[in-house]
Motif scaffolding. Structure first.
Motif, short mmCIF file in Angstrom:
data_model
loop_
_atom_site.label_atom_id
_atom_site.label_comp_id
_atom_site.label_asym_id
_atom_site.label_seq_id
_atom_site.Cartn_x
_atom_site.Cartn_y
_atom_site.Cartn_z
N GLU A 54 38.43 3.28 -15.05
CA GLU A 54 39.69 3.71 -15.64
C GLU A 54 39.83 3.20 -17.07
O GLU A 54 40.27 3.94 -17.97
CB GLU A 54 40.87 3.22 -14.79
CG GLU A 54 41.00 3.92 -13.46
CD GLU A 54 42.05 3.27 -12.57
OE1 GLU A 54 42.81 2.39 -13.04
OE2 GLU A 54 42.12 3.65 -11.38
N PHE A 55 39.44 1.95 -17.30
CA PHE A 55 39.53 1.38 -18.64
C PHE A 55 38.61 2.14 -19.60
O PHE A 55 39.01 2.45 -20.73
CB PHE A 55 39.16 -0.11 -18.62
CG PHE A 55 39.14 -0.72 -19.99
CD1 PHE A 55 40.33 -1.05 -20.63
CD2 PHE A 55 37.94 -0.97 -20.64
CE1 PHE A 55 40.32 -1.60 -21.90
CE2 PHE A 55 37.92 -1.52 -21.90
CZ PHE A 55 39.11 -1.84 -22.54
N MET A 56 37.39 2.44 -19.16
CA MET A 56 36.44 3.15 -20.02
C MET A 56 36.97 4.55 -20.36
O MET A 56 36.87 4.98 -21.52
CB MET A 56 35.07 3.25 -19.35
CG MET A 56 34.43 1.91 -19.08
SD MET A 56 34.12 0.95 -20.56
CE MET A 56 32.68 1.78 -21.17
N GLU A 60 37.93 5.74 -24.14
CA GLU A 60 37.39 6.95 -24.77
C GLU A 60 38.51 7.86 -25.27
O GLU A 60 38.36 8.53 -26.29
CB GLU A 60 36.51 7.72 -23.78
CG GLU A 60 35.20 7.05 -23.48
CD GLU A 60 34.25 7.04 -24.66
OE1 GLU A 60 34.16 8.06 -25.37
OE2 GLU A 60 33.59 6.00 -24.87
N ALA A 61 39.63 7.86 -24.56
CA ALA A 61 40.77 8.72 -24.94
C ALA A 61 41.70 8.02 -25.93
O ALA A 61 42.72 8.59 -26.32
CB ALA A 61 41.53 9.14 -23.69
N GLY A 62 41.39 6.77 -26.27
CA GLY A 62 42.24 6.03 -27.20
C GLY A 62 43.50 5.48 -26.57
O GLY A 62 44.45 5.13 -27.27
N ARG A 63 43.52 5.38 -25.22
CA ARG A 63 44.72 4.91 -24.52
C ARG A 63 44.58 3.49 -23.98
O ARG A 63 45.51 2.97 -23.38
CB ARG A 63 45.04 5.85 -23.36
CG ARG A 63 45.41 7.26 -23.74
CD ARG A 63 45.84 8.07 -22.53
NE ARG A 63 44.88 7.99 -21.45
CZ ARG A 63 44.04 8.95 -21.10
NH1 ARG A 63 44.03 10.08 -21.78
NH2 ARG A 63 43.22 8.81 -20.09
N ALA A 64 43.43 2.88 -24.15
CA ALA A 64 43.21 1.54 -23.58
C ALA A 64 44.06 0.53 -24.33
O ALA A 64 44.26 0.63 -25.54
CB ALA A 64 41.74 1.16 -23.68
N ASP A 65 44.56 -0.44 -23.59
CA ASP A 65 45.34 -1.50 -24.21
C ASP A 65 44.84 -2.86 -23.71
O ASP A 65 43.99 -2.95 -22.82
CB ASP A 65 46.83 -1.32 -23.95
CG ASP A 65 47.19 -1.31 -22.47
OD1 ASP A 65 46.37 -1.75 -21.63
OD2 ASP A 65 48.30 -0.87 -22.14
N VAL A 72 40.89 -5.74 -15.97
CA VAL A 72 39.46 -5.63 -15.67
C VAL A 72 38.83 -7.02 -15.67
O VAL A 72 38.07 -7.36 -14.76
CB VAL A 72 38.75 -4.70 -16.68
CG1 VAL A 72 37.24 -4.74 -16.49
CG2 VAL A 72 39.27 -3.28 -16.56
N GLN A 73 39.14 -7.81 -16.67
CA GLN A 73 38.58 -9.16 -16.77
C GLN A 73 39.01 -10.03 -15.60
O GLN A 73 38.20 -10.81 -15.06
CB GLN A 73 38.98 -9.82 -18.09
CG GLN A 73 38.31 -9.18 -19.29
CD GLN A 73 38.88 -9.66 -20.61
OE1 GLN A 73 40.03 -10.10 -20.69
NE2 GLN A 73 38.07 -9.55 -21.66
N GLU A 74 40.25 -9.91 -15.19
CA GLU A 74 40.75 -10.70 -14.05
C GLU A 74 40.07 -10.27 -12.75
O GLU A 74 39.70 -11.12 -11.92
CB GLU A 74 42.26 -10.56 -13.93
CG GLU A 74 42.87 -11.33 -12.77
CD GLU A 74 42.70 -12.84 -12.84
OE1 GLU A 74 42.89 -13.50 -11.80
OE2 GLU A 74 42.37 -13.37 -13.91
N ALA A 75 39.88 -8.98 -12.56
CA ALA A 75 39.18 -8.49 -11.36
C ALA A 75 37.74 -9.00 -11.35
O ALA A 75 37.23 -9.41 -10.31
CB ALA A 75 39.22 -6.96 -11.32
N GLN A 76 37.11 -9.00 -12.51
CA GLN A 76 35.74 -9.51 -12.60
C GLN A 76 35.70 -11.01 -12.31
O GLN A 76 34.82 -11.49 -11.60
CB GLN A 76 35.14 -9.22 -13.96
CG GLN A 76 33.69 -9.66 -14.09
CD GLN A 76 33.11 -9.35 -15.44
OE1 GLN A 76 33.78 -9.44 -16.46
NE2 GLN A 76 31.85 -8.96 -15.44
#
Length: 124
Positions: A54-56, A60-65, A72-76
């Motif tokens: 979802e983050f990727m 790509e769509a310029g919507r990541a924050d 993502v980092q916390e899940a990892q």
């Protein structure tokens, strides 16, 4: 096939077998199987992969924050803190170190970084 080629390929198979029989490879295989058979780890891997995907897409769509990146980092982090995953990552690192040492030994004889140069010809 020439005798020399057959000998080199035979040595390659022998090297592959020796690597497969190494303690590092055996530990990695066992750790991998443990992760595959751990329901909690599999669920956390699925969740992490979904968040990362979802983050990727958002990136790509310029919507990541930053918040989605933190998720993502916390899940990892949570995934990597599972004891079964810690063992897997340690085993993976040990195997990679062994393979790098083998690569260096081969590269010294060839006077080229065999692993680093493979497929690197003629690029701009």
């Amino acid at each position: 096939m020439s005798v020399e080629t057959a000998t080199l390929e035979g040595l390659g198979r022998e090297l592959g077998k020796k690597i497969a029989d190494s303690p590092e490879h055996e530990a990695f295989v066992e750790a991998n199987e443990a992760v595959e058979n751990d329901a909690e780890a599999q669920e956390m891997i699925r969740e992490f992969e979904e968040l990362r995907h979802e983050f990727m897409v958002d990136r790509e769509a310029g919507r990541a924050d930053r918040e989605s990146m933190r998720e993502v980092q916390e899940a990892q982090r949570k995934l990597h803190n599972l004891p079964v995953m810690e063992e897997y990552l340690d085993a993976q690192e040990a195997l990679q170190e062994r393979l790098e040492a083998v690569n260096m030994a081969i590269s010294e004889e060839l006077a080229v970084d065999f692993g680093g140069e493979a497929g690197g010809c003629c690029q701009d």
